[in-house]
Design an enzyme around this catalytic site. Structure first.
Site, PDB file in Angstrom:
ATOM      1  N   LYS A 113      21.126  -2.444  56.056  1.00 40.21           N
ATOM      2  CA  LYS A 113      21.990  -3.295  56.882  1.00 40.21           C
ATOM      3  C   LYS A 113      21.666  -3.128  58.365  1.00 40.21           C
ATOM      4  CE  LYS A 113      25.541  -4.897  53.931  1.00 40.21           C
ATOM      5  NZ  LYS A 113      26.904  -5.223  53.607  1.00 40.21           N
TER       6      LYS A 113
ATOM      7  N   LYS B  95      25.958 -13.004  48.610  1.00 45.54           N
ATOM      8  CA  LYS B  95      26.852 -14.000  49.211  1.00 45.54           C
ATOM      9  C   LYS B  95      26.823 -14.014  50.732  1.00 45.54           C
ATOM     10  CE  LYS B  95      30.833 -11.335  47.856  1.00 45.54           C
ATOM     11  NZ  LYS B  95      30.430 -10.055  48.439  1.00 45.54           N
TER      12      LYS B  95
ATOM     13  N   LYS C 251      17.937 -10.007  45.389  1.00 45.33           N
ATOM     14  CA  LYS C 251      19.257 -10.270  44.797  1.00 45.33           C
ATOM     15  C   LYS C 251      19.927 -11.486  45.458  1.00 45.33           C
ATOM     16  CE  LYS C 251      23.601  -7.957  45.416  1.00 45.33           C
ATOM     17  NZ  LYS C 251      24.303  -6.801  45.866  1.00 45.33           N
TER      18      LYS C 251
HETATM   19  N1  AQP Z   1      23.184 -11.033  42.545  1.00 46.92           N
HETATM   20  C1  AQP Z   1      24.032 -10.258  41.885  1.00 46.92           C
HETATM   21  N2  AQP Z   1      23.822  -9.989  40.589  1.00 46.92           N
HETATM   22  C2  AQP Z   1      24.691  -9.205  39.902  1.00 46.92           C
HETATM   23  N3  AQP Z   1      25.804  -8.659  40.442  1.00 46.92           N
HETATM   24  C3  AQP Z   1      26.064  -8.912  41.728  1.00 46.92           C
HETATM   25  N4  AQP Z   1      27.079  -8.535  42.555  1.00 46.92           N
HETATM   26  C4  AQP Z   1      26.858  -9.060  43.782  1.00 46.92           C
HETATM   27  N5  AQP Z   1      25.722  -9.800  43.777  1.00 46.92           N
HETATM   28  C5  AQP Z   1      25.201  -9.725  42.524  1.00 46.92           C
HETATM   29  C6  AQP Z   1      28.213  -7.708  42.159  1.00 46.92           C
HETATM   30  O1  AQP Z   1      29.394  -8.277  42.705  1.00 46.92           O
HETATM   31  C7  AQP Z   1      30.346  -7.232  42.939  1.00 46.92           C
HETATM   32  C8  AQP Z   1      31.031  -7.406  44.257  1.00 46.92           C
HETATM   33  O2  AQP Z   1      30.132  -7.199  45.259  1.00 46.92           O
HETATM   34  P1  AQP Z   1      30.572  -6.892  46.746  1.00 46.92           P
HETATM   35  O3  AQP Z   1      31.292  -8.037  47.269  1.00 46.92           O
HETATM   36  O4  AQP Z   1      31.313  -5.624  46.849  1.00 46.92           O
HETATM   37  O5  AQP Z   1      29.236  -6.684  47.540  1.00 46.92           O
HETATM   38  P2  AQP Z   1      27.767  -6.773  47.135  1.00 46.92           P
HETATM   39  O6  AQP Z   1      27.373  -6.019  45.923  1.00 46.92           O
HETATM   40  O7  AQP Z   1      27.023  -6.344  48.339  1.00 46.92           O
HETATM   41  O8  AQP Z   1      27.665  -8.314  46.826  1.00 46.92           O
HETATM   42  P3  AQP Z   1      26.907  -9.383  47.640  1.00 46.92           P
HETATM   43  O9  AQP Z   1      27.257 -10.699  47.063  1.00 46.92           O
HETATM   44  O10 AQP Z   1      25.449  -9.038  47.713  1.00 46.92           O
HETATM   45  O11 AQP Z   1      27.573  -9.249  49.068  1.00 46.92           O
HETATM   46  P4  AQP Z   1      26.911  -8.950  50.480  1.00 46.92           P
HETATM   47  O12 AQP Z   1      26.010 -10.119  50.704  1.00 46.92           O
HETATM   48  O13 AQP Z   1      28.055  -8.897  51.423  1.00 46.92           O
HETATM   49  O14 AQP Z   1      26.167  -7.662  50.437  1.00 46.92           O
HETATM   50  C9  AQP Z   1      29.630  -5.921  42.805  1.00 46.92           C
HETATM   51  O15 AQP Z   1      30.012  -5.323  41.574  1.00 46.92           O
HETATM   52  C10 AQP Z   1      28.166  -6.315  42.777  1.00 46.92           C
HETATM   53  O16 AQP Z   1      27.374  -5.411  42.006  1.00 46.92           O
END
Ligand code: AQP
Length: 333
Positions: free
Chosen positions: A114, A199, A196
């Site tokens: 990050k 969001k 990956k």
């Molecule tokens: N691409 C993905 N495939 C499978 N699982 C995913 N998760 C996120 N993206 C994928 C799962 O969603 C849950 C919630 O995630 P989070 O909001 O705590 O943050 P994250 O893992 O960092 O998800 P993002 O979407 O990638 O958010 P940002 O962009 O903010 O970093 C978790 O259980 C995660 O594994």
């Protein structure tokens, strides 16, 4: 709460929820509701580490909460709350900051990633983020936390902090275990299938399927997904685009990769993508309908938020009072 084990799941309103969040997290969480005491939280404090439009963040927090409710992760059988509404998270995080070493935080790969991505905003919150995450988990004496591969390090540090604290002050925290789901589908970007689907990184709208997209947009994004020129529907490291589409197809259809490869043997990419698009749209249609219905019911959402904060606070403050007493702070009276 019943005698079942407690499982804690968090989602950040750092962007609009994606198909990755749905297949990798929400769909699995749904299956856990019967077996565990489930606590679901909107991790809004965590999103402060990256700059975001405040009104957007508020909208996303409500929408992700509505999505939880639409998927049956409701306040009747579980606790559903917003992290910032339970001040004990910030309070315990401060205490845990004082029981976490700089060396441990320095090793966190998410901090390195990050900071590289947001070089203009390497704030202290980004660095001490694991202490807040440890507080989220330890406040509820969670036995299990569903984690993807990228979150394992955070769970490890939480366990280390809990054990350290317990060793000094006697048994205070449950040391949590990782919950590894049976089908931890990892959804990759449609345009960048080596990375990956995330969001918070939706610069290229075609890379990510948002649950807010309409079904036509979703189908079109799948049809535009990057593939290769073989025209052979087979999974493999040299075919990341097709592998990703196959994984998505299997996650929604319940089929294995082998079954899907057989189903699409001799079929061109156009027809394959069409079938994936149809399967995804069929899966998401009822979820989206229910989500839109819940989202309109503002009174219900507000009541869940209020009730969730009360229920979560009760548990969280029990743990926090114990901690404050052990570290020598005066009781509040
Ligand atoms: N691409 C993905 N495939 C499978 N699982 C995913 N998760 C996120 N993206 C994928 C799962 O969603 C849950 C919630 O995630 P989070 O909001 O705590 O943050 P994250 O893992 O960092 O998800 P993002 O979407 O990638 O958010 P940002 O962009 O903010 O970093 C978790 O259980 C995660 O594994």
């Amino acid at each position: 709460m019943s005698e079942n084990k407690t499982i804690l799941s968090l989602m950040q309103p750092s962007g609009d929820a994606s198909l990755g969040n749905y297949l990798g997290a929400l769909k699995n969480w749904q299956k856990l509701a019967k077996e565990y005491n489930c606590i679901y939280a909107i991790a809004d404090l965590h999103t402060l580490t990256v700059r975001q439009e405040p009104a957007e963040k508020r909208r996303r927090s409500r929408e992700i909460l509505a999505l939880f409710l639409a998927m049956g992760l409701n306040e009747r059988d579980n606790i559903v709350f917003v992290q910032s509404h339970v001040a004990a998270h910030a309070e315990l995080a401060w205490v845990l900051n004082c029981y976490t070493y700089m060396g441990e935080l320095n090793r966190m790969t998410q901090f390195k990633d990050k900071s590289a991505r947001h070089a203009d905003n390497i704030n202290a919150g980004l660095f001490t983020y694991p202490c807040l995450m440890a507080a989220d988990i330890l406040l509820y004496q969670a036995d299990l936390v569903p984690v993807g591969e990228d979150q394992r390090q955070h769970l490890e540090i939480t366990r280390d902090i809990a054990e350290r604290f317990n060793n000094i002050y006697g048994n205070t925290f449950t040391v949590p275990e990782a919950y590894i789901g049976k089908t931890g589908a990892r959804v990759m970007g449609l345009q960048e299938p080596e990375r990956k689907m995330s969001k918070s990184e939706s610069a290229n709208a075609n890379n990510i399927i948002l649950l807010n997209d309409d079904l036509n947009q979703i189908a079109n994004k799948i049809k535009r997904a990057v593939t290769d020129s073989d025209n052979v529907v087979k999974a493999g490291p040299e075919k990341p685009g097709i592998t990703n589409l196959l994984n998505i197809y299997c996650a929604v259809s319940g089929k294995t990769i082998e079954e899907a490869e057989m189903e699409f043997a001799g079929v061109g990419y156009g027809a394959f993508k069409g079938a994936v698009a149809e399967a995804v749209c069929e899966e998401l249609r009822p979820v989206k309908d229910e989500y839109e219905r819940v989202l309109k019911d503002k009174g219900y959402i507000e009541s869940v938020i209020k009730d969730g904060a009360e229920k979560a606070s009760r548990i969280a403050y029990r743990t926090l009072s114990k901690v404050y007493k052990k570290v020598g702070l005066l009781p509040r009276g």
